[in-house]
Design an enzyme around this catalytic site. Structure first.
Site, PDB file in Angstrom:
ATOM      1  N   SER A  95      -6.653  -2.562  18.222  1.00  0.00           N
ATOM      2  CA  SER A  95      -7.556  -1.646  17.537  1.00  0.00           C
ATOM      3  C   SER A  95      -8.516  -1.019  18.544  1.00  0.00           C
ATOM      4  O   SER A  95      -8.077  -0.375  19.491  1.00  0.00           O
ATOM      5  CB  SER A  95      -8.302  -2.373  16.409  1.00  0.00           C
ATOM      6  OG  SER A  95      -8.957  -1.448  15.560  1.00  0.00           O
ATOM      7  N   GLU A 184      -0.234   2.545  16.429  1.00  0.00           N
ATOM      8  CA  GLU A 184      -0.596   2.013  15.117  1.00  0.00           C
ATOM      9  C   GLU A 184      -1.842   2.769  14.679  1.00  0.00           C
ATOM     10  O   GLU A 184      -2.534   3.362  15.503  1.00  0.00           O
ATOM     11  CB  GLU A 184      -0.837   0.494  15.165  1.00  0.00           C
ATOM     12  CG  GLU A 184      -1.869   0.019  16.165  1.00  0.00           C
ATOM     13  CD  GLU A 184      -3.256  -0.162  15.579  1.00  0.00           C
ATOM     14  OE1 GLU A 184      -3.416   0.031  14.348  1.00  0.00           O
ATOM     15  OE2 GLU A 184      -4.173  -0.452  16.355  1.00  0.00           O
ATOM     16  N   HIS A 254      -2.830  -3.473  12.417  1.00  0.00           N
ATOM     17  CA  HIS A 254      -3.749  -3.947  11.379  1.00  0.00           C
ATOM     18  C   HIS A 254      -3.000  -4.603  10.224  1.00  0.00           C
ATOM     19  O   HIS A 254      -2.844  -4.032   9.138  1.00  0.00           O
ATOM     20  CB  HIS A 254      -4.605  -2.796  10.863  1.00  0.00           C
ATOM     21  CG  HIS A 254      -5.600  -2.284  11.849  1.00  0.00           C
ATOM     22  ND1 HIS A 254      -5.246  -1.470  12.907  1.00  0.00           N
ATOM     23  CD2 HIS A 254      -6.939  -2.476  11.939  1.00  0.00           C
ATOM     24  CE1 HIS A 254      -6.341  -1.177  13.607  1.00  0.00           C
ATOM     25  NE2 HIS A 254      -7.377  -1.769  13.048  1.00  0.00           N
TER      26      HIS A 254
END
Length: 296
Positions: A95, A184, A254
């Site tokens: 992330s 992602e 995630h």
């Protein structure tokens, strides 16, 4: 363990430390890992000091980030690159930690995209010990899996969170020629941000010469639509410009149970078998047995 981005509550910190210790690692918690300043884990200079202290400490053999959130981007230009070159050690996170992975990648030091959490947390232990990475199989029913495009692809794997990758254009040198791009995304960005991020990466030339795309979780977008388009439409439209094979539906990013994969190592996309295969994340001195190294 460090908190270079947003803060974690005490319960998460204790569980994360306990997980690493259960694998036989000695754990040092960053001096400012429990600090809080708004959504950040303390002041920028303190988070950077913890990161550089871990990089410079010869006893520290891996740097594990407690969480992402926001804040990694703020410390990029203060990282002690020369110390990391002298004593390369893997970084673990995903992330917002994508910004830090960009620094590791820029000097050729492998890192790990993932977290010490979920049913697949043990993949972090295996990779830190130098084991051959697990073959990651795409999940045909995972949202976004229909974006898979046929072909073959190989090359070093690098990427992470889409928005963070785009934000580093113009901040760090960006050359993914011959790479497989890992992506992602989280719904916090919205379709417009997804579109802008992909378009910025394409128009800047950052994605020129990539050989393929490994697409992970598109968290939160399952039921989201904006004026008739979904994230599937946005990504398909942008991927058409790149014209490379895509392996979508990978359990990366995630998710409650994400799989950790090494970055800046050779990989292959088998589109027929829907598998991502990576080489080990070799560093100068990887831990060779539990209990003999320290993880910060």
């Amino acid at each position: 363990m460090l908190a270079p981005a947003s803060w974690s509550d005490d319960g998460w910190i204790e569980r994360s430390v306990a997980q690493l210790e259960s694998w036989g690692f000695q754990v040092r918690l960053g001096a400012h890992a429990r600090d809080r300043r708004g959504y950040l884990a303390g002041r920028d200079e303190d988070r950077l000091a913890d990161l550089n202290s871990a990089i410079r400490d010869p006893e520290v053999r891996a740097i594990v980030c407690l969480r992402g959130g926001c804040g990694s981007f703020r410390v990029l230009h203060g990282i002690d690159i020369q110390a990391l070159r002298r004593d390369p050690k893997p970084l673990v996170g995903f992330s917002d930690i994508t910004a830090l992975h960009r620094v590791w990648h820029s000097i050729g030091v492998p890192s790990l995209h993932g977290a010490v959490a979920g049913a697949h947390a043990k993949t972090v232990r295996d990779l830190l010990l130098g084991h051959v990475p697990h073959v990651v199989r795409a999940i045909p029913t995972q949202f976004g899996a229909e974006l898979t495009r046929p072909g073959t692809a190989s090359g070093p794997l690098f990427g992470g969170n889409l928005e963070l990758l785009a934000r580093t254009v113009g901040v760090l040198d960006f050359d993914l020629q011959g790479h497989v791009l890992l992506l992602e995304a989280s719904k916090a960005a919205g379709l417009g941000m997804i579109d802008r991020a992909m378009t910025q990466l394409i128009m800047s030339g950052a994605l020129d010469g990539i050989t393929g795309i490994a697409l992970g979780c598109l968290e939160g977008f399952d039921d989201y639509e904006d004026r008739g388009w979904t994230i599937i439409d946005v990504l398909r439209d942008r991927f058409d410009l790149l014209g490379v094979p895509v392996l979508a539906g990978l359990p990366l990013g995630h998710l409650a149970d994400p799989i950790t994969v090494p970055l800046s190592v050779d990989c292959g996309l088998d589109l027929e078998r829907r598998e991502l295969t990576c080489s080990p994340a070799a560093t100068k001195d990887p831990p060779d047995a539990p209990g003999t190294r320290t993880s910060a």
